[in-house]
Write a protein that holds these residues in place. Structure first.
Motif, PDB file in Angstrom:
ATOM      1  N   GLN A   1      49.689 -15.654 -40.915  1.00 63.81           N
ATOM      2  CA  GLN A   1      51.060 -15.236 -40.622  1.00 63.81           C
ATOM      3  C   GLN A   1      52.066 -16.173 -41.281  1.00 63.81           C
ATOM      4  O   GLN A   1      53.086 -15.736 -41.813  1.00 63.81           O
ATOM      5  CB  GLN A   1      51.282 -15.201 -39.111  1.00 63.81           C
ATOM      6  CG  GLN A   1      50.527 -14.098 -38.411  1.00 63.81           C
ATOM      7  CD  GLN A   1      50.596 -14.226 -36.895  1.00 63.81           C
ATOM      8  OE1 GLN A   1      51.217 -15.130 -36.348  1.00 63.81           O
ATOM      9  NE2 GLN A   1      49.936 -13.304 -36.207  1.00 63.81           N
ATOM     10  N   TYR A   2      51.773 -17.467 -41.236  1.00 62.23           N
ATOM     11  CA  TYR A   2      52.655 -18.464 -41.852  1.00 62.23           C
ATOM     12  C   TYR A   2      52.763 -18.226 -43.362  1.00 62.23           C
ATOM     13  O   TYR A   2      53.862 -18.246 -43.930  1.00 62.23           O
ATOM     14  CB  TYR A   2      52.125 -19.869 -41.561  1.00 62.23           C
ATOM     15  CG  TYR A   2      52.771 -20.947 -42.372  1.00 62.23           C
ATOM     16  CD1 TYR A   2      53.997 -21.496 -41.998  1.00 62.23           C
ATOM     17  CD2 TYR A   2      52.177 -21.432 -43.537  1.00 62.23           C
ATOM     18  CE1 TYR A   2      54.605 -22.484 -42.754  1.00 62.23           C
ATOM     19  CE2 TYR A   2      52.775 -22.413 -44.292  1.00 62.23           C
ATOM     20  CZ  TYR A   2      53.982 -22.940 -43.904  1.00 62.23           C
ATOM     21  OH  TYR A   2      54.581 -23.905 -44.662  1.00 62.23           O
TER      22      TYR A   2
ATOM     23  N   GLY B   1      44.421 -16.863 -38.147  1.00 61.85           N
ATOM     24  CA  GLY B   1      45.466 -15.850 -37.998  1.00 61.85           C
ATOM     25  C   GLY B   1      46.853 -16.455 -38.063  1.00 61.85           C
ATOM     26  O   GLY B   1      47.752 -15.915 -38.714  1.00 61.85           O
ATOM     27  N   ILE B   2      47.047 -17.593 -37.405  1.00 63.84           N
ATOM     28  CA  ILE B   2      48.340 -18.292 -37.432  1.00 63.84           C
ATOM     29  C   ILE B   2      48.680 -18.711 -38.856  1.00 63.84           C
ATOM     30  O   ILE B   2      49.805 -18.538 -39.325  1.00 63.84           O
ATOM     31  CB  ILE B   2      48.317 -19.522 -36.497  1.00 63.84           C
ATOM     32  CG1 ILE B   2      48.283 -19.081 -35.035  1.00 63.84           C
ATOM     33  CG2 ILE B   2      49.505 -20.443 -36.755  1.00 63.84           C
ATOM     34  CD1 ILE B   2      47.981 -20.213 -34.053  1.00 63.84           C
TER      35      ILE B   2
ATOM     36  N   LYS C   1      52.200 -15.474 -45.031  1.00 59.58           N
ATOM     37  CA  LYS C   1      52.907 -14.207 -45.278  1.00 59.58           C
ATOM     38  C   LYS C   1      54.405 -14.372 -45.047  1.00 59.58           C
ATOM     39  O   LYS C   1      55.222 -13.948 -45.861  1.00 59.58           O
ATOM     40  CB  LYS C   1      52.339 -13.119 -44.371  1.00 59.58           C
ATOM     41  CG  LYS C   1      52.874 -11.751 -44.663  1.00 59.58           C
ATOM     42  CD  LYS C   1      52.179 -10.699 -43.813  1.00 59.58           C
ATOM     43  CE  LYS C   1      52.728  -9.330 -44.139  1.00 59.58           C
ATOM     44  NZ  LYS C   1      52.055  -8.291 -43.373  1.00 59.58           N
ATOM     45  N   PHE C   2      54.793 -14.982 -43.926  1.00 56.95           N
ATOM     46  CA  PHE C   2      56.206 -15.168 -43.595  1.00 56.95           C
ATOM     47  C   PHE C   2      56.927 -15.980 -44.670  1.00 56.95           C
ATOM     48  O   PHE C   2      58.068 -15.688 -45.019  1.00 56.95           O
ATOM     49  CB  PHE C   2      56.338 -15.863 -42.238  1.00 56.95           C
ATOM     50  CG  PHE C   2      57.757 -16.090 -41.818  1.00 56.95           C
ATOM     51  CD1 PHE C   2      58.515 -15.056 -41.282  1.00 56.95           C
ATOM     52  CD2 PHE C   2      58.350 -17.341 -41.972  1.00 56.95           C
ATOM     53  CE1 PHE C   2      59.837 -15.261 -40.910  1.00 56.95           C
ATOM     54  CE2 PHE C   2      59.666 -17.552 -41.601  1.00 56.95           C
ATOM     55  CZ  PHE C   2      60.416 -16.513 -41.063  1.00 56.95           C
TER      56      PHE C   2
ATOM     57  N   SER D   1      41.807 -17.366 -34.282  1.00 57.41           N
ATOM     58  CA  SER D   1      43.248 -17.381 -33.988  1.00 57.41           C
ATOM     59  C   SER D   1      43.973 -18.415 -34.854  1.00 57.41           C
ATOM     60  O   SER D   1      45.119 -18.199 -35.248  1.00 57.41           O
ATOM     61  CB  SER D   1      43.497 -17.660 -32.507  1.00 57.41           C
ATOM     62  OG  SER D   1      42.975 -18.920 -32.130  1.00 57.41           O
TER      63      SER D   1
END
Length: 180
Positions: A79-80, A75-76, A82-83, A72
């Motif tokens: 996402q960071y 995963g965070i 990618k964002f 996880s």
């Protein structure tokens, strides 16, 4: 002769323009830089760790030697990245398995660094830290590394360090991924 000069010039420019992959020594310099940033100051208040019980004396920081992060957490970070469109870094690089040799971390002397294999009885740990592998950009002059720090059941933080290298590796920015 003119063709030979052009080819030689092209080879020299190509060679000078290429940056080689960072060595293991540089990777350990990055670890030292991260440790000094977060845990290297004379007092824990200066480290930004004001929540540490200052009535206690700590003499060690427990380092988890392997890079297996909680999925996880990765995963965070993914996402960071990618964002924020940090496409030059790969979350897959951060997931690569590796065992760190804490004896190779130099330039850090705030707390004793201990791991499962070299625990001293009687050590009082401020907490335990785990490093990911390091992701470098294609030019090998920028890097990111993720750390997770735990200091109890509901105490810790996940940080993403952005580093750059001119003469030496230096932290540009630290992003907090989570706090407990």
């Amino acid at each position: 002769m003119k063709t030979d000069f052009c080819i030689l010039t092209l080879l020299i420019v190509s060679f000078l323009g290429c940056k080689s992959e960072p060595s293991e020594i540089e990777e350990y310099q990055i670890l030292s830089e991260v440790l000094n940033h977060s845990y290297g100051h004379p007092t824990d208040d200066e480290n930004g760790l004001g929540w540490v019980d200052l009535s206690e004396d700590y003499n060690a920081l427990f380092v988890i030697k392997h890079t297996n992060q909680i999925p996880s957490d990765i995963g965070i970070v993914g996402q960071y990245l990618k964002f924020n469109n940090y496409s030059e870094f790969s979350v897959d690089e951060l997931k690569k398995y590796r065992e760190w040799d804490i004896e190779r971390i130099t330039g850090y002397d705030r707390y004793q660094l201990e791991s499962e294999g070299n625990k001293e009885s009687g050590s009082h740990y401020i907490g335990r830290i785990q490093f990911s592998s390091i992701s470098f950009n294609k030019g090998f002059d920028r890097a990111i590394i993720y750390t997770s720090y735990m200091c109890g059941g509901e105490c810790g933080e996940g940080l993403l360090f952005h580093l750059s290298k001119s003469n030496k590796w230096e932290i540009e920015k630290v992003e907090v991924m989570w706090v407990s």
